[in-house]
Enzyme design. Structure first.
Site, PDB file in Angstrom:
ATOM      1  N   GLY A   9      17.510   2.074 -15.778  1.00 17.90           N
ATOM      2  CA  GLY A   9      16.820   2.990 -15.527  1.00 17.90           C
ATOM      3  C   GLY A   9      16.766   3.738 -14.399  1.00 17.90           C
ATOM      4  O   GLY A   9      17.775   4.344 -13.956  1.00 17.90           O
ATOM      5  N   ALA A  10      15.881   4.420 -13.580  1.00 10.80           N
ATOM      6  CA  ALA A  10      15.707   5.500 -12.833  1.00 10.80           C
ATOM      7  C   ALA A  10      16.489   4.730 -11.371  1.00 10.80           C
ATOM      8  O   ALA A  10      17.882   5.331 -10.886  1.00 10.80           O
ATOM      9  CB  ALA A  10      14.594   6.357 -12.062  1.00 10.80           C
ATOM     10  N   LYS A 204       7.852  -3.845   2.731  1.00 12.22           N
ATOM     11  CA  LYS A 204       8.071  -3.086   1.590  1.00 12.22           C
ATOM     12  C   LYS A 204       7.078  -3.459   1.077  1.00 12.22           C
ATOM     13  O   LYS A 204       5.911  -2.664   0.495  1.00 12.22           O
ATOM     14  CB  LYS A 204       9.168  -3.015   0.533  1.00 12.22           C
ATOM     15  CG  LYS A 204       8.849  -2.013  -0.462  1.00 12.22           C
ATOM     16  CD  LYS A 204      10.192  -1.329  -0.818  1.00 12.22           C
ATOM     17  CE  LYS A 204       9.824  -0.693  -2.228  1.00 12.22           C
ATOM     18  NZ  LYS A 204      11.457  -0.453  -3.308  1.00 12.22           N
ATOM     19  N   ASN A 208       2.758  -1.461  -0.555  1.00  7.91           N
ATOM     20  CA  ASN A 208       2.588  -1.335  -1.615  1.00  7.91           C
ATOM     21  C   ASN A 208       1.053  -2.357  -2.120  1.00  7.91           C
ATOM     22  O   ASN A 208       0.735  -1.867  -3.037  1.00  7.91           O
ATOM     23  CB  ASN A 208       3.511  -2.219  -2.500  1.00  7.91           C
ATOM     24  CG  ASN A 208       5.068  -1.285  -2.568  1.00  7.91           C
ATOM     25  OD1 ASN A 208       4.300   0.306  -2.057  1.00  7.91           O
ATOM     26  ND2 ASN A 208       5.921  -1.530  -2.686  1.00  7.91           N
ATOM     27  N   ASN A 212      -0.640   1.061  -3.801  1.00  8.65           N
ATOM     28  CA  ASN A 212      -0.883   1.210  -5.405  1.00  8.65           C
ATOM     29  C   ASN A 212      -2.160   0.539  -5.482  1.00  8.65           C
ATOM     30  O   ASN A 212      -2.387   1.786  -6.560  1.00  8.65           O
ATOM     31  CB  ASN A 212      -0.047   0.155  -5.317  1.00  8.65           C
ATOM     32  CG  ASN A 212       1.625   0.501  -5.454  1.00  8.65           C
ATOM     33  OD1 ASN A 212       2.397   1.260  -7.039  1.00  8.65           O
ATOM     34  ND2 ASN A 212       2.526   0.551  -4.591  1.00  8.65           N
ATOM     35  N   SER A 273       3.332   4.246  -7.876  1.00  9.56           N
ATOM     36  CA  SER A 273       3.893   4.254  -8.869  1.00  9.56           C
ATOM     37  C   SER A 273       2.704   3.338 -10.027  1.00  9.56           C
ATOM     38  O   SER A 273       2.677   3.552 -11.222  1.00  9.56           O
ATOM     39  CB  SER A 273       5.109   2.355  -8.621  1.00  9.56           C
ATOM     40  OG  SER A 273       4.710   1.806  -8.642  1.00  9.56           O
ATOM     41  N   GLU A 285       1.903  -2.634 -12.162  1.00 10.01           N
ATOM     42  CA  GLU A 285       2.873  -3.788 -11.778  1.00 10.01           C
ATOM     43  C   GLU A 285       2.219  -5.029 -10.778  1.00 10.01           C
ATOM     44  O   GLU A 285       2.586  -4.853  -9.593  1.00 10.01           O
ATOM     45  CB  GLU A 285       4.169  -3.663 -11.051  1.00 10.01           C
ATOM     46  CG  GLU A 285       4.742  -4.515 -10.851  1.00 10.01           C
ATOM     47  CD  GLU A 285       6.166  -3.726 -10.659  1.00 10.01           C
ATOM     48  OE1 GLU A 285       7.552  -4.745 -10.131  1.00 10.01           O
ATOM     49  OE2 GLU A 285       6.670  -2.771 -10.131  1.00 10.01           O
TER      50      GLU A 285
END
Length: 339
Positions: A9-10, A204, A208, A212, A273, A285
C-alpha cells in the site's frame, strides 16, 4: 539482501521503491488493480517533485515469491492477523519478520523480564494466531513515521517524513537489525535504532490512542482535538492513564504529555487515519490502538476510566457503522477463552 514487502500500500510501496533504489532485491505482495498496475508499469513514488519508478517482482501469491531474508509486514494490525499463516512460503530458518503496524504489537511481551515474558495480547492476536504462525523470535519491531497515499493504482504520493524506528524485542544489537537499517539508509530513508523499540512504539501510540478515536467520534481534525479545551483535557487524561500502564511494564517516555499534545497540534488540520476510515466505511484499527492498552491496564490492575469511556463509545460507533469489530466473531470468542 532479499526483502519482501507484504502489503504494498502507501507505506509499503514507498518503502519498496526506496529499498529497491538503494540496491536491495525487493518483491511485493499486493492485489487488485494496484498489483496489475505494478506488473504493467512498475511502482511509482512521487516525492519532492520527482517521480521514481522501480520494477520488481509482484504477486498476490507468496508461494510465487519464495523464501526471503526479510519480510516487512506493512498491513494494518487486523490485516496482519488475517494473513499471518500466508507468510509461510516466504520464510526460511533465519527470515526476519518486520512488524510495521501502528499500536501495540502481538509480540510485545516477548523478551521482557520473567514476570511478564511471553504473555499474549489477545486484543491484537486472538487465538495466538500470529504468535504461532510467525513466532516472536523472528520479529524486528518497527515504527513508521512517513505519510503517503495511493493516488492511483501503481502510483504513491509521498506526503512527509522518511524515518523508521527499528529494534529487537530482546533489546539486542543484532546483525540482522543493523543490516536492515543499512538497507533503508542506502535507499534514502532514515533508520533509527532503539535499545528498546517499545519506547518508540509507546511514543507514537501515545497520541494515536486518543487522537484517533476522539477524531473519529467527533469528526474534528487533529489541530482541533489537541487545542479545544474539552477534547484536549480528555486526550491528556487518556495519555496519562496509558503512561502509567506503559511505565509499569518498563517503558519510558522521552517527552512529557503536554509537549506530545502540542506537537500533534502543530501538524494542523489533519484528518486522522481512524477518522478517514470511519468516514469511508472501512474497518477501524481500534483494538491495536486502544483495546490493547486497556488489556495491559487490566493485567496491571490499573483503573483506566478515560480510556474505557472513549473505547466504549468508539466500539459502539463502529458497530453501528458496521466497521467494528475487525476480527471474526468466532475468533473473538476463541480469544476470550484463551485470555
Amino acid at each position: 539482501m532479499k526483502i519482501c514487502i507484504y502489503g504494498a500500500g502507501a507505506i509499503g510501496g514507498y518503502m519498496a521503491v526506496m529499498l529497491k533504489r538503494g540496491g536491495a532485491d525487493v518483491s511485493l505482495i499486493a492485489r487488485g488493480p494496484h498489483l496489475q498496475a505494478i506488473k504493467d508499469h512498475g511502482l511509482t513514488v512521487r516525492i519532492d517533485g520527482e517521480e521514481i519508478v522501480e520494477h520488481m517482482t509482484a504477486s498476490d501469491d507468496p508461494a510465487a515469491i519464495g523464501p526471503q531474508d526479510y519480510v516487512i509486514v506493512a498491513l494494518k494490525a487486523h490485516q496482519a492477523w488475517e494473513t499471518a499463516s500466508a507468510l509461510s512460503p516466504l520464510l526460511h530458518d533465519k527470515t526476519a519478520v518486520v512488524t510495521a503496524q501502528n499500536g501495540l504489537p502481538w509480540w510485545y511481551f516477548h523478551g521482557l523480564d520473567p514476570a511478564y515474558a511471553d504473555l499474549r495480547l489477545q486484543s491484537v492476536d486472538p487465538g495466538n494466531r500470529q504468535w504461532n504462525a510467525i513466532g516472536p523470535e523472528r520479529v524486528i519491531g518497527c515504527t513508521v513515521y512517513p505519510a503517503a497515499e495511493i493516488v492511483e493504482p501503481g502510483v504513491i504520493q509521498h506526503i512527509y517524513g522518511n524515518q523508521f524506528g527499528l529494534g529487537e524485542p530482546d533489546r539486542s544489537n543484532s546483525e540482522r537489525v543493523t543490516n536492515l537499517a543499512s538497507a533503508l539508509e542506502a535507499g534514502g530513508l532514515k533508520a533509527r535504532l532503539y535499545d528498546d523499540i517499545r519506547d518508540d512504539i509507546w511514543l507514537k501510540l501515545w497520541g494515536n490512542l486518543c487522537f484517533n478515536p476522539i477524531s473519529a467520534l467527533t469528526g474534528a481534525t487533529l489541530d482541533v482535538v489537541a487545542t479545544e479545551p474539552g477534547t484536549r483535557a480528555l486526550a491528556r487524561g487518556m495519555m496519562l492513564e496509558a503512561q502509567e500502564v506503559a511505565e509499569h511494564f518498563g517503558a519510558s517516555f522521552r517527552v512529557d504529555v503536554d509537549r506530545r499534545i502540542n506537537g500533534a497540534a502543530k501538524v494542523g488540520a489533519h484528518r486522522t487515519s481512524m477518522l478517514q476510515d470511519a468516514s469511508r466505511g472501512r474497518p477501524i484499527e481500534l483494538d491495536a490502538l486502544l483495546t490493547s492498552v486497556q488489556e495491559m491496564g487490566r493485567l496491571a490492575n490499573f483503573e483506566t476510566p478515560f480510556i474505557d469511556s472513549v473505547l466504549a463509545l468508539a466500539q459502539q460507533m463502529g458497530r453501528v457503522k458496521g466497521i467494528y469489530p475487525t476480527f471474526p466473531d468466532g475468533e473473538a470468542e476463541q480469544s476470550q477463552l484463551a485470555s
